[in-house]
Write an enzyme that holds these catalytic residues in place. Structure first.
Site, mmCIF file in Angstrom:
data_model
loop_
_atom_site.group_PDB
_atom_site.id
_atom_site.type_symbol
_atom_site.label_atom_id
_atom_site.label_comp_id
_atom_site.label_asym_id
_atom_site.label_seq_id
_atom_site.Cartn_x
_atom_site.Cartn_y
_atom_site.Cartn_z
ATOM 1 N N GLN A 78 0.556 -1.063 -0.274
ATOM 2 C CA GLN A 78 -0.051 -0.168 0.039
ATOM 3 C C GLN A 78 0.467 0.905 0.247
ATOM 4 O O GLN A 78 1.666 1.780 1.174
ATOM 5 C CB GLN A 78 -0.896 -0.258 1.958
ATOM 6 C CG GLN A 78 -2.053 0.971 1.115
ATOM 7 C CD GLN A 78 -3.022 0.516 2.037
ATOM 8 O OE1 GLN A 78 -2.959 -0.602 2.476
ATOM 9 N NE2 GLN A 78 -3.757 1.905 1.632
ATOM 10 N N GLY A 79 0.993 1.788 -1.163
ATOM 11 C CA GLY A 79 2.000 2.823 -1.209
ATOM 12 C C GLY A 79 1.616 3.726 -1.763
ATOM 13 O O GLY A 79 0.316 4.148 -1.521
ATOM 14 N N ALA A 80 2.761 4.775 -1.299
ATOM 15 C CA ALA A 80 2.008 6.701 -1.728
ATOM 16 C C ALA A 80 0.777 7.099 -2.708
ATOM 17 O O ALA A 80 -0.080 7.046 -2.854
ATOM 18 C CB ALA A 80 2.910 7.380 -1.398
ATOM 19 N N GLU A 81 1.995 6.459 -3.989
ATOM 20 C CA GLU A 81 1.151 6.130 -5.411
ATOM 21 C C GLU A 81 0.266 5.035 -5.801
ATOM 22 O O GLU A 81 -1.127 5.035 -6.727
ATOM 23 C CB GLU A 81 2.499 6.179 -6.761
ATOM 24 C CG GLU A 81 3.044 7.650 -6.403
ATOM 25 C CD GLU A 81 2.213 8.460 -6.592
ATOM 26 O OE1 GLU A 81 0.887 8.816 -7.748
ATOM 27 O OE2 GLU A 81 2.257 9.785 -5.754
ATOM 28 N N LYS B 73 -2.899 -3.278 -10.303
ATOM 29 C CA LYS B 73 -2.736 -1.856 -9.871
ATOM 30 C C LYS B 73 -3.097 -1.003 -9.850
ATOM 31 O O LYS B 73 -3.737 -0.553 -10.695
ATOM 32 C CB LYS B 73 -0.923 -1.894 -9.947
ATOM 33 C CG LYS B 73 0.165 -0.495 -9.604
ATOM 34 C CD LYS B 73 1.147 -0.698 -10.194
ATOM 35 C CE LYS B 73 2.119 0.693 -9.613
ATOM 36 N NZ LYS B 73 3.344 0.553 -9.871
ATOM 37 N N ASP C 122 12.497 5.357 -12.341
ATOM 38 C CA ASP C 122 12.364 4.210 -10.570
ATOM 39 C C ASP C 122 13.319 2.912 -10.629
ATOM 40 O O ASP C 122 12.803 1.974 -10.538
ATOM 41 C CB ASP C 122 11.082 3.945 -9.602
ATOM 42 C CG ASP C 122 11.298 3.963 -9.001
ATOM 43 O OD1 ASP C 122 12.517 4.151 -8.382
ATOM 44 O OD2 ASP C 122 9.987 3.697 -8.443
HETATM 45 N N1 ADP Z 1 3.861 -7.790 -12.546
HETATM 46 C C1 ADP Z 1 4.379 -8.472 -10.688
HETATM 47 N N2 ADP Z 1 4.171 -9.164 -11.155
HETATM 48 C C2 ADP Z 1 4.388 -9.969 -9.479
HETATM 49 N N3 ADP Z 1 4.732 -9.102 -8.418
HETATM 50 C C3 ADP Z 1 4.491 -7.726 -8.905
HETATM 51 C C4 ADP Z 1 4.705 -7.214 -9.940
HETATM 52 N N4 ADP Z 1 4.632 -5.415 -10.130
HETATM 53 C C5 ADP Z 1 4.342 -5.401 -9.012
HETATM 54 N N5 ADP Z 1 4.663 -6.691 -8.281
HETATM 55 C C6 ADP Z 1 5.337 -6.260 -6.746
HETATM 56 O O1 ADP Z 1 4.687 -5.631 -5.865
HETATM 57 C C7 ADP Z 1 5.625 -4.184 -5.828
HETATM 58 C C8 ADP Z 1 4.775 -3.407 -6.206
HETATM 59 O O2 ADP Z 1 4.650 -2.610 -7.281
HETATM 60 P P1 ADP Z 1 5.435 -2.166 -8.051
HETATM 61 O O3 ADP Z 1 4.763 -1.225 -8.783
HETATM 62 O O4 ADP Z 1 6.648 -1.529 -7.839
HETATM 63 O O5 ADP Z 1 4.856 -0.476 -7.367
HETATM 64 P P2 ADP Z 1 4.989 1.069 -6.186
HETATM 65 O O6 ADP Z 1 4.563 1.458 -7.109
HETATM 66 O O7 ADP Z 1 4.944 1.123 -5.312
HETATM 67 O O8 ADP Z 1 6.282 0.780 -6.282
HETATM 68 C C9 ADP Z 1 6.630 -4.406 -6.624
HETATM 69 O O9 ADP Z 1 7.659 -4.381 -5.427
HETATM 70 C C10 ADP Z 1 6.692 -6.311 -6.186
HETATM 71 O O10 ADP Z 1 7.313 -6.717 -5.922
HETATM 72 MG MG MG Z 2 8.271 -0.663 -6.941
#
Ligand code: ADP
Ligand code: MG
Length: 257
Positions: free
Chosen positions: A14-17, A35, A144
């Protein structure tokens, strides 16, 4: 803005974005990642809706562009821009961050054949350099590039998996050869299309900082990434020169505070 819908899945982050859930898509055996960009109550409603829509569409476009150009990333299954949702392929595998921790921390284990692990780690770094080189050659800036946003996916994995594995612990790569894994980039939420050498150099700089803070032994590994980038990216010479400048600026900034 469409009202948020209840998501049937497990909240992973549960991030800010964004809020990120693991769920299934169409069939119970096909795992997916959802997402969602939540609304920001402190932002003007119309502006919030536009921004959410823009970021959601932009991320999905970048993912599609990468895939169509041969850079591995999750396939986009469905986009609901009004709700700020992307449903995408679930990548089964550890992040490079978790991976480095588990393998570098175990480095002092005398039972491990360290030499063979080192050689395999080097080839994995080669693959990461190649992937980023390809990404930059198609003029995509990740925005990022951290070790959490680079994942390792077991080759030949179609996405579906046996029920027993779905709830298992985070994957650690143990007996298999590292070459059985593909480098997959995730999280293009801050990405953009740009041919600017400066933008590409900053991308590498962000990764460098992430690597160095992930593990003290990662410095050597990052150099292998850069070396591979140099060989695999057409515009690498200018970008790497630019990286020197970005590093200097970064150092000055941290000295000033
Ligand atoms: N397509 C995916 N398959 C599996 N795990 C994922 C995938 N996308 C994101 N994650 C997991 O969810 C976390 C957060 O997603 P991410 O897209 O990086 O969002 P944020 O912007 O919050 O970092 C990632 O660090 C990873 O562990
Ligand atoms: Mg990320």
């Amino acid at each position: 803005m469409a009202p948020p819908r209840p998501i049937d899945g497990t909240l992973l982050k549960q991030g800010a974005e964004a809020h990120v859930y693991k769920s299934t898509f169409l069939l119970p055996t096909v795992p997916c990642l959802i997402k969602v960009r939540p609304t920001k109550p402190y932002r003007h409603a119309t502006l919030d809706m536009r921004l959410t829509k823009h970021r959601c569409v932009s991320e999905a476009r970048l993912l599609n562009r990468c895939r169509s150009m041969g850079v591995l990333c999750p396939a986009v299954y469905f986009v609901d821009e009004k709700r700020g949702e992307i449903i995408m392929e679930w990548i089964e595998g550890p992040s490079v961050r978790d991976f480095l921790h588990s393998h570098l921390d175990g480095a002092s284990d005398p039972d491990k054949e360290q030499n063979s692990i080192d050689v395999q780690l080097d080839s994995l770094m080669e693959a990461i350099g190649q992937t980023i080189g390809k990404l930059h050659d198609i003029d995509i800036i990740h925005g990022d590039l951290t070790t959490s946003n680079i994942m390792l996916k077991r080759r030949g994995n179609s996405g579906s998996m046996p029920e027993a594995q779905q709830t298992g612990p985070a994957l650690a790569i143990t007996e298999e050869s590292f070459s059985d894994f593909d480098v997959v980039l995730i999280d293009f939420g801050l990405g953009q299309v740009s041919n600017s050498d400066e933008d590409k150099a900053v991308d590498l700089y962000v990764l460098e900082r992430a690597f160095l803070s992930t593990h003290p032994r990662a410095t050597r590994l990052f150099n292998i990434i850069l070396d591979s980038y140099k060989r695999n990216c057409l515009g690498s010479a200018v970008v790497l020169r630019r990286l020197q400048e970005v590093r200097l600026r970064g150092r000055k900034k941290s000295m000033i505070g």
